[in-house]
Design an enzyme around this catalytic site. Structure first.
Site, PDB file in Angstrom:
ATOM      1  N   SER A   4       0.785  -1.240   0.000  1.00 55.53           N
ATOM      2  CA  SER A   4       0.000   0.000   0.000  1.00 55.53           C
ATOM      3  C   SER A   4       0.816   1.288   0.000  1.00 55.53           C
ATOM      4  O   SER A   4       0.399   2.279  -0.605  1.00 55.53           O
ATOM      5  CB  SER A   4      -0.956   0.008   1.201  1.00 55.53           C
ATOM      6  OG  SER A   4      -0.250  -0.160   2.417  1.00 55.53           O
ATOM      7  N   ASP A  53      -3.652   6.481  10.870  1.00 54.78           N
ATOM      8  CA  ASP A  53      -3.679   5.032  11.081  1.00 54.78           C
ATOM      9  C   ASP A  53      -2.321   4.487  11.518  1.00 54.78           C
ATOM     10  O   ASP A  53      -2.189   3.292  11.805  1.00 54.78           O
ATOM     11  CB  ASP A  53      -4.159   4.303   9.821  1.00 54.78           C
ATOM     12  CG  ASP A  53      -3.242   4.515   8.619  1.00 54.78           C
ATOM     13  OD1 ASP A  53      -2.158   5.105   8.770  1.00 54.78           O
ATOM     14  OD2 ASP A  53      -3.613   4.065   7.518  1.00 54.78           O
ATOM     15  N   HIS A  67       0.312   4.283   7.149  1.00 49.84           N
ATOM     16  CA  HIS A  67       0.550   4.791   5.800  1.00 49.84           C
ATOM     17  C   HIS A  67       1.184   6.181   5.817  1.00 49.84           C
ATOM     18  O   HIS A  67       0.846   7.019   6.660  1.00 49.84           O
ATOM     19  CB  HIS A  67      -0.755   4.820   5.007  1.00 49.84           C
ATOM     20  CG  HIS A  67      -1.343   3.462   4.801  1.00 49.84           C
ATOM     21  ND1 HIS A  67      -2.518   3.048   5.396  1.00 49.84           N
ATOM     22  CD2 HIS A  67      -0.892   2.408   4.078  1.00 49.84           C
ATOM     23  CE1 HIS A  67      -2.781   1.808   5.037  1.00 49.84           C
ATOM     24  NE2 HIS A  67      -1.807   1.391   4.236  1.00 49.84           N
TER      25      HIS A  67
END
Length: 305
Positions: free
Chosen positions: A37, A241, A244
């Site tokens: 990601s 979070d 990321h």
């Protein structure tokens, strides 16, 4: 006012159709972007605290703006003008935002205006462990297919840009086996691309989804291969979070990757795949005129609708 506008639209559309055909044939400096990601890009993506639904804020910093000399290989294997979110049609099961790819490419061109056309080949998929990138797996075969298609009409694969490992921090067993798996992955990529000295730029983790991040980071730092460079992302800003990279962090990472790649250039291209890398764009003026016009028309039509 309507007729002149749509007449202009027709002219630009026809010109862009011709230009699109030219893009498929133009020789390119090709970069494979793979991993999970943080390579795909989650900069600007946040979860709504009430609904839990993730959305991208749509903010594209100037360092990540479209550039007529930066293309991407789309999911349907055609070259198109690259724009954020770069991985939206590849990592399609997730909400994508800003990644390092566009900032990387823009910075390379800023430092070397004669570098030529850059062709980005997005392959990253969020949440994938290293085991899902082993030779023979779906993601590996897709990456190889896209890499091979990218050079069919002229171009040189200049480097593999790799950012992965967050998911391998969840299990101590997986973290401890990471080094051997990653080294084999790099060697398999070089072997299948018939490029034993292909530059590989990997990013050491800034975060992890489990408690064994330092084991994975140690593995990444400990791989000793020719033409492998490791960039340490630890300390770059993270989204709420804590997993990321933020948009600003991705821009900074893109510059770090570009700086590292540019140090490879004095010896010239090292990948034998494809033709010699281009160093100029014969259609630069056409690019400069058409790309901004097309983007403006899309924005106008969006507002009209």
């Amino acid at each position: 006012m309507v007729l002149p506008f749509f007449f202009s639209l027709l002219i630009v559309t026809q010109a862009w159709s011709v230009r699109s055909q030219q893009l498929q044939q133009q020789s390119k400096n090709i970069f494979i972007l793979a991993g999970q990601s943080n390579m795909a890009g989650r900069g600007g993506v946040v979860n709504n605290t009430i609904t839990g639904i993730a959305t991208w804020d749509g903010i594209v910093p100037p360092q990540c703006s479209p550039n007529p000399s930066i293309l991407k290989l789309s999911a349907n294997l055609t070259w198109v003008l690259a724009h954020e979110p770069l991985h939206s049609d590849i990592d399609f099961n997730k909400i994508n935002g800003i990644g390092p790819g566009m900032a990387f490419a823009n910075y390379v061109l800023g430092e070397d205006p004669n570098f030529g056309i850059i062709g980005l080949v997005p392959c990253a998929v969020g949440g994938t462990k290293i085991s899902l990138w082993e030779k023979g797996t779906f993601h590996y075969k897709q990456m190889m297919k896209r890499a091979q298609v990218s050079v069919q009409n002229g171009g040189t694969i200049q480097a593999l840009l790799w950012y992965q490992g967050e998911s391998d921090t969840e299990s101590q067993e997986e973290a401890k086996s990471y080094k051997a798996k990653l080294k084999k992955f790099f060697l398999d990529v070089r072997d299948d691309l018939q490029s034993p000295m292909l530059p590989i730029i990997q990013v050491a983790l800034a975060s992890g989804s489990g408690p064994f991040m330092e084991i994975v980071r140690e593995a990444q730092m400990g791989i000793d291969l020719m033409n492998l460079r490791t960039i340490d992302a630890k300390g770059l800003p993270l989204e709420p979070d804590s997993l990321h990279l933020t948009t600003a962090a991705q821009v900074q990472l893109g510059k770090m990757v570009a700086d590292t790649f540019l140090k490879f250039l004095p010896s010239g291209p090292v990948s034998p795949i494809g033709s010699s890398a281009p160093r100029n764009s014969s259609n630069f003026v056409v690019n400069i005129l058409i790309a901004p016009l097309l983007l403006c028309i899309i924005m106008i039509l969006t507002n009209i609708v």
